[in-house]
Design a protein around this motif. Sequence first.
Motif, short mmCIF file in Angstrom:
data_model
loop_
_atom_site.label_atom_id
_atom_site.label_comp_id
_atom_site.label_asym_id
_atom_site.label_seq_id
_atom_site.Cartn_x
_atom_site.Cartn_y
_atom_site.Cartn_z
N VAL A 54 -2.96 8.47 -4.58
CA VAL A 54 -2.19 9.64 -5.00
C VAL A 54 -3.03 10.91 -4.87
O VAL A 54 -4.25 10.90 -5.10
CB VAL A 54 -1.68 9.49 -6.45
N ALA A 55 -2.37 12.00 -4.52
CA ALA A 55 -3.04 13.29 -4.36
C ALA A 55 -3.25 13.92 -5.72
O ALA A 55 -2.31 14.47 -6.31
CB ALA A 55 -2.22 14.20 -3.46
N GLY A 56 -4.45 13.79 -6.26
CA GLY A 56 -4.74 14.37 -7.56
C GLY A 56 -5.61 13.45 -8.39
O GLY A 56 -5.89 12.31 -8.00
N PRO A 57 -6.05 13.93 -9.54
CA PRO A 57 -6.92 13.11 -10.41
C PRO A 57 -6.17 11.93 -11.01
O PRO A 57 -4.97 12.01 -11.29
CB PRO A 57 -7.37 14.09 -11.49
N VAL A 58 -6.90 10.83 -11.19
CA VAL A 58 -6.35 9.61 -11.80
C VAL A 58 -7.17 9.28 -13.03
O VAL A 58 -8.40 9.23 -12.97
CB VAL A 58 -6.38 8.43 -10.80
N ASP A 59 -6.50 9.08 -14.14
CA ASP A 59 -7.18 8.75 -15.40
C ASP A 59 -6.62 7.45 -15.95
O ASP A 59 -5.45 7.38 -16.33
CB ASP A 59 -6.98 9.89 -16.41
N ASP A 60 -7.45 6.42 -15.95
CA ASP A 60 -7.07 5.12 -16.49
C ASP A 60 -5.77 4.60 -15.86
O ASP A 60 -4.85 4.16 -16.55
CB ASP A 60 -6.92 5.21 -18.01
N GLY A 61 -5.71 4.68 -14.53
CA GLY A 61 -4.56 4.15 -13.81
C GLY A 61 -3.31 5.00 -13.89
O GLY A 61 -2.21 4.53 -13.58
N ARG A 62 -3.47 6.26 -14.28
CA ARG A 62 -2.31 7.13 -14.48
C ARG A 62 -2.54 8.48 -13.81
O ARG A 62 -3.60 9.08 -13.95
CB ARG A 62 -2.06 7.31 -15.98
N ALA A 63 -1.53 8.96 -13.07
CA ALA A 63 -1.61 10.25 -12.41
C ALA A 63 -0.38 11.07 -12.73
O ALA A 63 0.74 10.53 -12.79
CB ALA A 63 -1.73 10.07 -10.90
N ASN A 64 -0.56 12.36 -12.96
CA ASN A 64 0.54 13.26 -13.27
C ASN A 64 0.73 14.26 -12.13
O ASN A 64 -0.21 14.98 -11.78
CB ASN A 64 0.27 14.03 -14.57
N GLY A 105 0.84 -1.18 0.00
CA GLY A 105 0.00 0.00 0.00
C GLY A 105 0.87 1.23 0.00
O GLY A 105 2.00 1.21 0.50
N GLY A 106 0.37 2.32 -0.56
CA GLY A 106 1.14 3.56 -0.58
C GLY A 106 0.24 4.76 -0.59
O GLY A 106 -0.88 4.73 -1.12
N ASP A 107 0.70 5.83 0.03
CA ASP A 107 -0.03 7.10 0.07
C ASP A 107 0.93 8.17 -0.42
O ASP A 107 1.88 8.54 0.28
CB ASP A 107 -0.50 7.39 1.49
N ILE A 108 0.70 8.66 -1.64
CA ILE A 108 1.63 9.59 -2.30
C ILE A 108 1.03 10.99 -2.25
O ILE A 108 0.10 11.30 -3.00
CB ILE A 108 1.91 9.18 -3.76
N PHE A 150 -8.41 10.53 -1.90
CA PHE A 150 -9.60 10.62 -1.06
C PHE A 150 -10.53 9.43 -1.28
O PHE A 150 -11.28 9.06 -0.37
CB PHE A 150 -10.35 11.94 -1.28
N VAL A 151 -10.49 8.82 -2.45
CA VAL A 151 -11.20 7.55 -2.64
C VAL A 151 -10.60 6.50 -1.71
O VAL A 151 -11.32 5.73 -1.06
CB VAL A 151 -11.13 7.09 -4.10
N ALA A 152 -9.27 6.48 -1.62
CA ALA A 152 -8.61 5.56 -0.69
C ALA A 152 -9.03 5.86 0.75
O ALA A 152 -9.24 4.95 1.55
CB ALA A 152 -7.09 5.67 -0.83
N SER A 153 -9.18 7.15 1.07
CA SER A 153 -9.64 7.51 2.41
C SER A 153 -11.04 6.97 2.67
O SER A 153 -11.37 6.58 3.80
CB SER A 153 -9.64 9.04 2.58
N GLY A 154 -11.87 6.93 1.62
CA GLY A 154 -13.20 6.35 1.77
C GLY A 154 -13.13 4.90 2.17
O GLY A 154 -13.85 4.45 3.07
N TYR A 155 -12.23 4.14 1.53
CA TYR A 155 -12.05 2.75 1.94
C TYR A 155 -11.45 2.67 3.34
O TYR A 155 -11.75 1.76 4.11
CB TYR A 155 -11.14 2.02 0.94
N GLY A 156 -10.61 3.64 3.68
CA GLY A 156 -10.04 3.67 5.02
C GLY A 156 -11.09 3.81 6.10
O GLY A 156 -10.92 3.31 7.22
N ILE A 157 -12.20 4.47 5.78
CA ILE A 157 -13.31 4.60 6.73
C ILE A 157 -13.78 3.24 7.21
O ILE A 157 -14.15 3.05 8.38
CB ILE A 157 -14.48 5.36 6.08
N LEU A 158 -13.75 2.25 6.32
CA LEU A 158 -14.24 0.91 6.66
C LEU A 158 -13.38 0.22 7.70
O LEU A 158 -13.81 -0.75 8.32
CB LEU A 158 -14.31 0.05 5.39
N THR A 159 -12.17 0.69 7.90
CA THR A 159 -11.25 0.04 8.85
C THR A 159 -11.32 0.64 10.25
O THR A 159 -10.65 0.16 11.16
CB THR A 159 -9.80 0.15 8.34
N LEU A 160 -12.09 1.71 10.42
CA LEU A 160 -12.09 2.43 11.69
C LEU A 160 -12.69 1.62 12.84
O LEU A 160 -13.66 0.87 12.66
CB LEU A 160 -12.86 3.74 11.56
N MET A 161 -12.12 1.80 14.01
CA MET A 161 -12.67 1.25 15.24
C MET A 161 -13.44 2.36 15.96
O MET A 161 -13.26 3.55 15.69
CB MET A 161 -11.54 0.73 16.13
#
Length: 458
Positions: free
Chosen positions: A95-105, A15-18, A133-144
């Motif tokens: 990644v911080a920013g828009p992602v298009d078809d698996g690619r971020a600039n 996993g990575g948070d860029i 922030f989509v990843a953060s949405g999935y992170g919500i599911l892990t909260l205690m």
Amino acid sequence: MEKDTEEPKTIILMGGDIGGTNSRFALFKVDVSDEIMARGPMDHPPFEIVYAKNYLNADYSMFRDVMTEFFADAEHHSDFARTPDFHLTACCLAVAGPVDDGRANFTNRGWVIDSQDIKEWFGFEHVRVVNDFVASGYGILTLMETEVTVLQEGKYSQSAPIAVLGAGTGLGECFLAPNWSPYGSFYDAYPSEGGHVEFAPKTDIQFKCLQFLSEKFQGRVSVERIVSGKGLLNVYEFFKSEYPDEFNEGHDHKIINAVEAGAVIASLTYDYTLCAQTMEFVFEVYGTEAGSVALKFLPYGGLYIAGSLAPRNIERLTGQDSSFMKAAINKGRVSPALKNIPIKVVMCEDLGMRGSQLLSYRIFLESKPPTIPAQLSSATDVLETTANPDIPAIRKSDGYADGPYKEPHIALTLPARHAMDITFIAEIAVASSIAASIALIIGFGARSLTRIDLAKGS
């Protein structure tokens, strides 16, 4: 001698948070024994971190360089090694920013982060690049429960959407909706650019601020121009121009020259009137936007306030009399509906990394067929259907959520350690051969069907 092709029972995921300033990586192993695999996409899979480290982006000219150094550090400083016992399988990068078809600039750094490149460079079978922030949405599911502060209990529904908004450097928003897989029901997160909607003032001072910012930005003003770390500075500059008699040169020097001006403004709240006015203004607008998000999604599964701004200033959100909560609920004739929505503040700031780890696990599962035990217990392995609206369509089983869907319900009941629910609602696509067989039965009158015994070992 034939090569042993049996898949290892422990695999390595990444996993990575860029972000704009730092890149954070973690390698972790997951137990993929039959018992664990049968549970499907759990929100709390049995992770064990193998190695994790953060890097300063400014030290690297290309993204490939920072990942290469991470793997070199992992092999040198931990017990991680690419041996037959371990296998680099799936990787998810937020990644911080828009992602298009698996690619971020990353235009400000000259980086390109491409899922296909990463697969080729480092030998992963599966790579996914998602918005942070989509990843953060999935992170919500892990909260205690201990990782959130409840602002409003509401009336929680386990089958309803979840909404997330969070102010930090910017203002992120996303939502989650229940989905279906051969394993059962789970949530998926979806992107939104809701933070960029127009700022709609409600009071005289808000109208004046809109006019000030419209001149500064030469036109349109979004909510993010106010509700964010940078927004705090924008609003401070407005109050500085609006109330020049309150100006303090010493405090202003600290703010203007700070790397994170928003943090300095917050720290001066009790010493500098303009900072106090700024914080009150921003959190009122923050509450208004939170209420607007709640109206759009009706998230009875929970409205979560994430990002760094809320937990660091939690006293400005708690209590029904706080400017945040009053603004969130004040929606005229529809205000009563919002009083039933659970509202919580996320007190941890690692949701992006958590979400990337959870997605890595799900990516791995997507590449594998559902694990279904070969032998079934004839006493308990039955197919039951009912149109009784009082029976939840998704029964709580191995961590999956209940949900009061008013639809005919079909559940494949397995022994406790292999429990899995399959819910058929109109328009659902059948995703496995066993589900396809059930669908054929339904097509010939499932409503009249009450019980079918499954032969042991079939």
